[in-house]
Design an enzyme around this catalytic site. Structure first.
Site, PDB file in Angstrom:
ATOM      1  CB  CYS A   1     -57.713  28.356 -40.665  1.00 35.13           C
ATOM      2  SG  CYS A   1     -58.055  27.207 -39.391  1.00 35.13           S
TER       3      CYS A   1
ATOM      4  CE1 TYR B   1     -65.876  29.000 -40.057  1.00 37.53           C
ATOM      5  CE2 TYR B   1     -65.229  29.740 -37.689  1.00 37.53           C
ATOM      6  CZ  TYR B   1     -64.813  29.750 -39.147  1.00 37.53           C
ATOM      7  OH  TYR B   1     -63.609  30.272 -39.493  1.00 37.53           O
TER       8      TYR B   1
END
Length: 405
Positions: free
Chosen positions: A115, A258
């Site tokens: 992450c 993203y």
């Protein structure tokens, strides 16, 4: 970042080199042959139905429709979108606030190595020398995408003798999954169990799960015990510039990759990818004149940009369809990334194997085969450790303003 989309199988162990053998060109194209006594039943069935031909059009169209419906269903949970198909990142539920006094005793940090939002907190924790004060548990993504804890006792030494950060058990609560930790709160919890997450061990409460709040706290909230209390990654004279850069970087780069990878329409993807590479072009030009975003001072804005850049050629360029250019094709951006990577303690937070596994082996809707590509040459530690020569860039005077273009 939501606790969604990552898995970790660990970095490869160092094995003895195989004994040298004579080169055999026939091996280049050889593939294992299935035993004739144990044929693949699916292959046998398809040969009976349509021989060596491609499947009939009706089967292809039916499979395409079914897969598309399943894909949209999975993506609606993995990456919520608006009516145009644009990815909409869920907001963090637990924020730091001056209205809620923070006990600085017995805090515990939960992160996941793939992450980029959690990676920020690891870097600032390391740079400020808070390792002995803020303990950390490192979760791995499970097959369903949720964060779980595994024992991993094989850290790999880097060239600078730092130890690479690897997944761990839950050192604070002894739970098997991060969701179980969230559920320890009074009244339980039904939201997303995301990383990074700062946990109050004594009160059994989530202090914060917004990455930027956490890195601001780590930067200035523990100077009385920090091993490097002289380092300030958000100095007052630069706060406006840092905020300006963060607005650009978050929307177009951090979240921009993203928005490309999780776009559910061509229109949404086209907008996102153009904004992403427009920002990267501008950043590359800016960093041709300045060592860091705000001049010659490393700031939180640089940390936030770095964690996306270190993943760009590894993951986003391929899996998220950010294919216009590789980061290595941007000479200033790639040099800038190497510059930050070579800051003491930063490389140890960059477990590249865990990053790749976390995306390619867990993001089933984007990579159904779970095949992880080979690490690009430009992303290997040897390349990242090459001299960047960015110290030679002009020093910016303290009274000079670095304009955000």
């Amino acid at each position: 970042m939501s606790g969604t989309t990552s898995s970790f199988l660990g970095s490869p162990l160092l094995l003895p080199a195989p004994r040298a053998t004579a080169f055999n060109p026939t091996r280049l194209h050889s593939t294992p042959q299935m035993s004739l006594n144990n044929p693949n039943p699916i292959t046998t069935l398809t040969k009976l139905l349509w021989g060596q031909s491609l499947p009939p059009n009706l089967l292809i169209s039916t499979a395409r429709t079914a897969w598309s419906a399943a894909w949209h269903l999975m993506m609606s949970q993995l990456a919520p979108s608006d009516p145009t198909g644009t990815y909409t990142r869920p907001t963090s539920q637990f924020r730091l606030s001056p209205l809620n006094p923070l006990s600085r005793q017995n805090l515990h940090l939960y992160v996941g190595l793939p992450c980029p939002w959690a990676h920020r907190t690891l870097i600032v924790r390391a740079l400020k020398g808070l390792e002995d004060f803020i303990a950390v548990s490192i979760a791995s993504p499970g097959e369903d995408g949720s964060w779980e804890f595994k024992d991993y006792n094989c850290p790999i030494p880097l060239q600078d003798k730092d130890m690479m950060i690897v997944p761990s058990l839950d050192k604070a609560c002894g739970r098997k999954t991060l969701k179980e930790v969230y559920n320890l709160m009074r009244g339980g919890y039904s939201g997303r169990s995301t990383v990074p997450m700062l946990w109050d061990v004594d009160k059994k409460e989530v202090v914060c799960n917004e990455s930027y709040d956490i890195i601001e706290l780590f930067n200035s909230g523990f100077n009385e015990i920090s091993a490097d209390n002289g380092l300030d990654l958000s100095p007052t004279p630069l706060k406006k510039q840092i905020d300006d850069w963060n607005r650009i970087i978050y929307a177009n780069v951090n979240n921009g990759v993203y928005r490309c990878g999780f776009a559910q329409s061509q229109e949404a993807y086209d907008i996102a990818v153009n904004e992403l590479f427009g920002a990267l072009d501008m950043l590359d030009e800016h960093l041709g004149n300045y060592r860091y975003l705000c001049g010659d001072t490393l700031t939180l804005a640089d940390v936030c940009l770095f964690t996306t850049l270190i993943r760009f050629d590894l993951v986003y360029n391929v899996l998220f369809k950010c294919t216009k250019k590789k980061l290595i094709e941007y000479p200033n951006l790639h040099g800038y990334m190497r510059d930050i990577y070579q800051i003491p303690k930063v490389a140890a937070t960059c477990n590249l194997g865990a990053i790749m596994d976390g995306y390619y082996k867990t993001l089933f809707p984007l990579n159904p085969g779970s095949i992880r590509p080979i690490i690009p040459t430009g992303c290997e530690n040897e390349m990242l450790s090459k001299p960047h020569n960015r110290e030679s860039l002009p020093t910016v005077k303290k009274d000079a303003e670095v304009l955000v273009q």
